[in-house]
Design an enzyme around this catalytic site. Sequence first.
Site, short mmCIF file in Angstrom:
data_model
loop_
_atom_site.label_atom_id
_atom_site.label_comp_id
_atom_site.label_asym_id
_atom_site.label_seq_id
_atom_site.Cartn_x
_atom_site.Cartn_y
_atom_site.Cartn_z
N HIS A 186 -50.73 -67.64 2.21
CA HIS A 186 -51.24 -66.27 2.31
C HIS A 186 -50.39 -65.42 1.38
O HIS A 186 -49.17 -65.59 1.30
CB HIS A 186 -51.18 -65.76 3.75
CG HIS A 186 -49.86 -66.00 4.41
ND1 HIS A 186 -49.50 -67.24 4.92
CD2 HIS A 186 -48.81 -65.19 4.63
CE1 HIS A 186 -48.28 -67.17 5.43
NE2 HIS A 186 -47.83 -65.93 5.26
N GLN A 206 -41.29 -68.42 5.31
CA GLN A 206 -42.69 -68.64 5.70
C GLN A 206 -42.77 -69.07 7.16
O GLN A 206 -42.09 -70.00 7.58
CB GLN A 206 -43.31 -69.72 4.80
CG GLN A 206 -44.79 -69.96 5.09
CD GLN A 206 -45.42 -71.00 4.18
OE1 GLN A 206 -44.75 -71.60 3.33
NE2 GLN A 206 -46.70 -71.24 4.36
N ASP A 229 -51.87 -57.04 8.26
CA ASP A 229 -50.83 -57.76 8.98
C ASP A 229 -50.64 -57.10 10.35
O ASP A 229 -50.61 -55.88 10.47
CB ASP A 229 -49.53 -57.75 8.18
CG ASP A 229 -48.54 -58.80 8.67
OD1 ASP A 229 -48.29 -59.76 7.92
OD2 ASP A 229 -48.04 -58.67 9.80
N ASN A 249 -44.33 -66.21 0.49
CA ASN A 249 -43.18 -66.84 1.13
C ASN A 249 -43.44 -68.34 1.16
O ASN A 249 -44.54 -68.78 1.50
CB ASN A 249 -42.99 -66.31 2.56
CG ASN A 249 -42.55 -64.86 2.58
OD1 ASN A 249 -41.87 -64.40 1.66
ND2 ASN A 249 -42.94 -64.13 3.61
P1 AMP Z 1 -45.10 -65.53 6.65
O1 AMP Z 1 -43.79 -65.22 7.31
O2 AMP Z 1 -45.05 -65.36 5.15
O3 AMP Z 1 -45.65 -66.87 7.08
O4 AMP Z 1 -46.08 -64.40 7.12
C1 AMP Z 1 -46.90 -64.52 8.26
C2 AMP Z 1 -47.43 -63.13 8.54
O5 AMP Z 1 -48.52 -63.24 9.42
C3 AMP Z 1 -46.40 -62.20 9.21
O6 AMP Z 1 -46.21 -61.05 8.39
C4 AMP Z 1 -47.06 -61.87 10.55
O7 AMP Z 1 -46.81 -60.55 10.97
C5 AMP Z 1 -48.53 -62.11 10.25
N1 AMP Z 1 -49.35 -62.43 11.40
C6 AMP Z 1 -49.10 -63.33 12.40
N2 AMP Z 1 -50.11 -63.36 13.27
C7 AMP Z 1 -51.03 -62.47 12.83
C8 AMP Z 1 -52.31 -62.05 13.30
N3 AMP Z 1 -52.85 -62.55 14.42
N4 AMP Z 1 -53.00 -61.13 12.58
C9 AMP Z 1 -52.45 -60.61 11.46
N5 AMP Z 1 -51.27 -60.98 10.95
C10 AMP Z 1 -50.56 -61.88 11.63
#
Ligand code: AMP
Length: 114
Positions: free
Chosen positions: A100, A94, A30, A87
């Site tokens: 994911h 989310q 992440d 989430n």
């Molecule tokens: P969610 O809130 O469950 O949709 O989680 C999305 C996750 O994606 C968050 O923890 C972000 O920090 C992560 N995220 C967003 N952009 C990237 C990226 N380019 N590379 C890795 N993680 C990311």
Amino acid sequence: MAETIFSKILAGEIPADKVWDDPHCIAIRDISPQAPVHLLVIPRKPIETIDDAAPQDTALLGHLTWVAAEVARREGLGSNGYRLVWNCRDDGGQEVPHIHLHVLGGRRMKWPPG
Ligand code: AMP
């Protein structure tokens, strides 16, 4: 389905720190870790939310769970433990509409979650 940051990572259009790659999914670190180890297991199939998963997706969901446990083991989290989180939509927090599985570990998690 609309493009997301994860579809772009899967397509190789955006770089990511990949720790797993197989025909069904990838796992990446992440970008904004909420624990010393914070990985995301992302299926290649673009399912918007876990609420949209269909009965024919159960094998895929099982595989994602196994991959989450395997990457957690490889990070040395197996014996102390860790947390897996889906989430789902707004109340679940989310942000990216491509499912994911979060793998969080390396510190003691609180319960209930915020
Ligand atoms: P969610 O809130 O469950 O949709 O989680 C999305 C996750 O994606 C968050 O923890 C972000 O920090 C992560 N995220 C967003 N952009 C990237 C990226 N380019 N590379 C890795 N993680 C990311």
